[in-house]
Design an enzyme around this catalytic site. Structure first.
Site, PDB file in Angstrom:
ATOM      1  N   VAL A  46     -20.049 -44.270  35.086  1.00  0.00           N
ATOM      2  CA  VAL A  46     -21.018 -45.358  35.029  1.00  0.00           C
ATOM      3  C   VAL A  46     -20.445 -46.533  34.240  1.00  0.00           C
ATOM      4  CG1 VAL A  46     -23.325 -46.001  34.185  1.00  0.00           C
ATOM      5  CG2 VAL A  46     -22.967 -43.762  35.243  1.00  0.00           C
ATOM      6  N   GLY A  47     -19.679 -46.231  33.189  1.00  0.00           N
ATOM      7  CA  GLY A  47     -19.101 -47.277  32.326  1.00  0.00           C
ATOM      8  C   GLY A  47     -18.244 -48.231  33.137  1.00  0.00           C
ATOM      9  N   GLY A  95     -21.374 -41.468  25.513  1.00  0.00           N
ATOM     10  CA  GLY A  95     -22.161 -42.642  25.108  1.00  0.00           C
ATOM     11  C   GLY A  95     -23.639 -42.314  25.055  1.00  0.00           C
ATOM     12  N   HIS A 127     -18.201 -51.827  42.497  1.00  0.00           N
ATOM     13  CA  HIS A 127     -19.427 -52.177  41.752  1.00  0.00           C
ATOM     14  C   HIS A 127     -19.123 -53.466  40.979  1.00  0.00           C
ATOM     15  CE1 HIS A 127     -22.997 -52.036  39.372  1.00  0.00           C
ATOM     16  NE2 HIS A 127     -22.312 -51.925  38.259  1.00  0.00           N
ATOM     17  N   ASP A 150     -26.759 -50.385  42.910  1.00  0.00           N
ATOM     18  CA  ASP A 150     -26.674 -51.481  43.876  1.00  0.00           C
ATOM     19  C   ASP A 150     -27.437 -51.116  45.153  1.00  0.00           C
ATOM     20  OD1 ASP A 150     -24.573 -52.889  42.220  1.00  0.00           O
ATOM     21  OD2 ASP A 150     -23.552 -51.016  42.663  1.00  0.00           O
ATOM     22  N   GLN A 188     -10.431 -39.021  28.356  1.00  0.00           N
ATOM     23  CA  GLN A 188     -11.578 -38.222  28.844  1.00  0.00           C
ATOM     24  C   GLN A 188     -11.209 -37.474  30.126  1.00  0.00           C
ATOM     25  OE1 GLN A 188     -15.183 -40.602  28.813  1.00  0.00           O
ATOM     26  NE2 GLN A 188     -15.195 -40.653  26.567  1.00  0.00           N
TER      27      GLN A 188
HETATM   28  N1  LIG Z   1     -22.186 -48.607  37.189  1.00  0.00           N
HETATM   29  C1  LIG Z   1     -23.346 -49.214  36.954  1.00  0.00           C
HETATM   30  O1  LIG Z   1     -24.133 -49.439  37.892  1.00  0.00           O
HETATM   31  C2  LIG Z   1     -23.722 -49.656  35.574  1.00  0.00           C
HETATM   32  C3  LIG Z   1     -22.837 -49.563  34.520  1.00  0.00           C
HETATM   33  N2  LIG Z   1     -23.183 -49.951  33.264  1.00  0.00           N
HETATM   34  C4  LIG Z   1     -22.175 -49.780  32.193  1.00  0.00           C
HETATM   35  O2  LIG Z   1     -22.467 -48.606  31.443  1.00  0.00           O
HETATM   36  C5  LIG Z   1     -21.832 -48.697  30.159  1.00  0.00           C
HETATM   37  C6  LIG Z   1     -22.797 -48.294  29.048  1.00  0.00           C
HETATM   38  O3  LIG Z   1     -23.856 -49.206  28.994  1.00  0.00           O
HETATM   39  P1  LIG Z   1     -24.968 -49.126  27.837  1.00  0.00           P
HETATM   40  O4  LIG Z   1     -25.470 -47.742  27.675  1.00  0.00           O
HETATM   41  O5  LIG Z   1     -25.920 -50.212  28.121  1.00  0.00           O
HETATM   42  O6  LIG Z   1     -24.078 -49.533  26.556  1.00  0.00           O
HETATM   43  P2  LIG Z   1     -24.378 -49.248  25.012  1.00  0.00           P
HETATM   44  O7  LIG Z   1     -23.459 -50.138  24.233  1.00  0.00           O
HETATM   45  O8  LIG Z   1     -25.840 -49.285  24.730  1.00  0.00           O
HETATM   46  O9  LIG Z   1     -23.906 -47.739  24.847  1.00  0.00           O
HETATM   47  C7  LIG Z   1     -22.588 -47.351  25.004  1.00  0.00           C
HETATM   48  C8  LIG Z   1     -22.379 -46.153  24.101  1.00  0.00           C
HETATM   49  O10 LIG Z   1     -21.099 -45.632  24.375  1.00  0.00           O
HETATM   50  C9  LIG Z   1     -20.547 -45.190  23.155  1.00  0.00           C
HETATM   51  N3  LIG Z   1     -19.098 -45.076  23.304  1.00  0.00           N
HETATM   52  C10 LIG Z   1     -18.159 -46.037  23.257  1.00  0.00           C
HETATM   53  N4  LIG Z   1     -16.950 -45.517  23.402  1.00  0.00           N
HETATM   54  C11 LIG Z   1     -17.098 -44.197  23.588  1.00  0.00           C
HETATM   55  C12 LIG Z   1     -16.206 -43.115  23.786  1.00  0.00           C
HETATM   56  N5  LIG Z   1     -14.880 -43.293  23.810  1.00  0.00           N
HETATM   57  N6  LIG Z   1     -16.710 -41.877  23.927  1.00  0.00           N
HETATM   58  C13 LIG Z   1     -18.046 -41.658  23.871  1.00  0.00           C
HETATM   59  N7  LIG Z   1     -18.944 -42.650  23.665  1.00  0.00           N
HETATM   60  C14 LIG Z   1     -18.475 -43.897  23.533  1.00  0.00           C
HETATM   61  C15 LIG Z   1     -21.008 -46.231  22.140  1.00  0.00           C
HETATM   62  O11 LIG Z   1     -20.961 -45.728  20.813  1.00  0.00           O
HETATM   63  C16 LIG Z   1     -22.438 -46.492  22.609  1.00  0.00           C
HETATM   64  O12 LIG Z   1     -23.374 -45.668  21.953  1.00  0.00           O
HETATM   65  C17 LIG Z   1     -21.336 -50.147  30.057  1.00  0.00           C
HETATM   66  O13 LIG Z   1     -19.947 -50.174  30.373  1.00  0.00           O
HETATM   67  C18 LIG Z   1     -22.135 -50.859  31.129  1.00  0.00           C
HETATM   68  O14 LIG Z   1     -21.479 -52.018  31.588  1.00  0.00           O
HETATM   69  C19 LIG Z   1     -24.412 -50.458  33.002  1.00  0.00           C
HETATM   70  C20 LIG Z   1     -25.346 -50.581  34.015  1.00  0.00           C
HETATM   71  C21 LIG Z   1     -25.061 -50.208  35.364  1.00  0.00           C
HETATM   72  O1  LIG Z   2     -24.055 -55.942  35.189  1.00  0.00           O
HETATM   73  C1  LIG Z   2     -23.647 -55.226  34.269  1.00  0.00           C
HETATM   74  O2  LIG Z   2     -22.743 -55.534  33.477  1.00  0.00           O
HETATM   75  C2  LIG Z   2     -24.247 -53.876  34.150  1.00  0.00           C
HETATM   76  C3  LIG Z   2     -24.152 -53.291  35.496  1.00  0.00           C
HETATM   77  O3  LIG Z   2     -23.116 -52.823  35.907  1.00  0.00           O
HETATM   78  C4  LIG Z   2     -25.271 -53.513  36.408  1.00  0.00           C
HETATM   79  O4  LIG Z   2     -26.397 -53.777  35.955  1.00  0.00           O
HETATM   80  O5  LIG Z   2     -25.036 -53.412  37.611  1.00  0.00           O
END
Ligand SMILES: NC(=O)C1=CN([C@@H]2O[C@H](COP(=O)(O)OP(=O)(O)OC[C@H]3O[C@@H](n4cnc5c(N)ncnc54)[C@H](O)[C@@H]3O)[C@@H](O)[C@H]2O)C=CC1
Ligand SMILES: O=C([O-])CC(=O)C(=O)O
Length: 324
Positions: A129-130, A11, A187, A159, A112
């Site tokens: 992270v996703g 991503g 999370h 967090d 993956q």
């Molecule tokens: N664990 C944590 O603390 C946090 C987790 N997240 C999560 O991180 C993830 C990404 O967030 P953002 O970057 O804001 O989203 P975004 O939508 O800006 O970027 C996600 C990217 O992943 C790509 N993608 C989708 N499927 C894919 C695959 N199979 N293989 C490779 N790339 C792929 C998309 O094309 C896109 O460019 C979300 O699930 C979000 O909820 C976000 C913030 C904190």
């Molecule tokens: O809240 C969300 O969906 C993104 C995330 O995981 C965070 O910011 O902790």
């Protein structure tokens, strides 16, 4: 010069990926003396945007960046990978819980995991992270039977850092004065930010704040911070999430200098959290490895919250049985 390490970012054209790649290339994650090769994985519709990211990386002329590989093939993206940051997944929008993403995102992490199993370096450090991060990590782990399960982790460092910021604000101290913060569990909104073992400038945190603030303000604020950012920004946390991912891997790789940090790691029975989920614990990182901090006293208030978030993780796991 040290041998370059290969860092995969999935991503990589997304908002977190964009915030991550440049800091990694500048040495913030693996050290200012550690050359890196970036292996950026995206899906076909995002390959043009990914090309733009690679062009900008070139234009930074980072001394540590040895090569950039852009691909939509996981088998190429994870080839010989030393660190794999599994970010690519759909983010949630307003009104959603992270587990609402399980159906859409869960399917990404099986293939993956298999590609990591088949192609990554045997000592690869995996950070998911996703969202929902813990259960996605479990799915990836289950699909990589030849890699040590301990190498699959999920991110609760954001967090943890949010909890430090809240307690620092309340006590009027800098967050670097706080030791012993803990995030337990998932999370998600059931996570348990625990200050029972925390000190602020050497004094017990619980003696510095009133119980009402701790229970009715601090805990829900940390649990709901992701949703609050989505409301304020119209998009989920990105730079802070990238920064936390860098903290997580930097400490795992280079050590946490005896400090406790929160990492979601495979449960091993510590604190009566049975095996089978990826659960956030306090850990100390040393020599490229992590150890769950042992021997902490757990009172009834904590026990109840630790079990509640464990229960949610086991429900999430039951919901993705066919992917494990
Ligand atoms: N664990 C944590 O603390 C946090 C987790 N997240 C999560 O991180 C993830 C990404 O967030 P953002 O970057 O804001 O989203 P975004 O939508 O800006 O970027 C996600 C990217 O992943 C790509 N993608 C989708 N499927 C894919 C695959 N199979 N293989 C490779 N790339 C792929 C998309 O094309 C896109 O460019 C979300 O699930 C979000 O909820 C976000 C913030 C904190
Ligand atoms: O809240 C969300 O969906 C993104 C995330 O995981 C965070 O910011 O902790």
């Amino acid at each position: 010069m040290k041998k370059p390490l290969r860092v995969t970012i999935t991503g990589a054209a997304g908002q977190i990926g964009y915030a991550l790649a440049f800091r990694i290339a500048s040495g913030d994650m693996l050290g200012k003396d550690q050359p890196v090769i970036l292996q950026l994985l995206e899906i076909p519709p995002a390959m043009d945007a990914l090309k733009g990211v690679a062009m900008e990386l070139d234009d930074c002329a980072f001394p540590l960046l040895q090569d950039i590989i852009c691909t939509d093939d996981p088998n190429v993206g994870f080839k010989d990978s030393n660190v794999a940051l599994l970010v690519g997944a759909r983010p949630r929008g307003p009104g959603m819980e992270r587990k609402d993403l399980l159906e859409a995102n869960g399917k990404i992490f099986g293939p993956q995991g298999k590609a990591i199993n088949d192609h990554a370096s045997r000592d690869v450090k995996v950070l998911v992270v996703g969202n929902p991060a813990n259960t996605n990590a479990l799915i990836a782990q289950a699909n990589a039977p030849d890699i040590n399960p301990r190498q699959f982790t999920a991110m609760t460092r954001l967090d943890h850092n949010r909890a430090l910021a809240q307690l620092a604000g309340k006590t009027g101290q800098h967050h670097t004065a706080i030791k012993g913060m803990i995030i337990w569990g998932n999370h998600s909104a059931t996570q348990y930010p625990d200050i029972a073992h925390c000190t602020v400038d050497g004094k017990g945190a619980k003696d510095l704040v009133d119980e009402g603030w701790y229970k009715d303000d601090f805990i829900p604020t940390v649990q709901q911070r992701g949703a609050a950012i989505i409301k304020a920004r119209g998009a989920s946390s990105a730079a802070s999430a990238a920064s936390a991912a860098i903290d997580h891997i930097r400490d795992w790789h280079l050590g946490s200098n005896g400090e406790w940090v929160s990492m979601a790691v495979p449960s091993d029975g510590s604190y009566d959290i049975k095996e089978g989920v990826i659960y956030s614990f306090p850990v100390i990182c040393k020599d490229g490895d992590y150890e769950i901090v042992q021997g902490l006293d757990i009172d009834d208030f904590s026990r109840e919250r630790m079990d509640l978030t464990d229960k949610e993780l086991r429900e999430e796991r039951d919901g993705v049985k066919d992917l494990l």
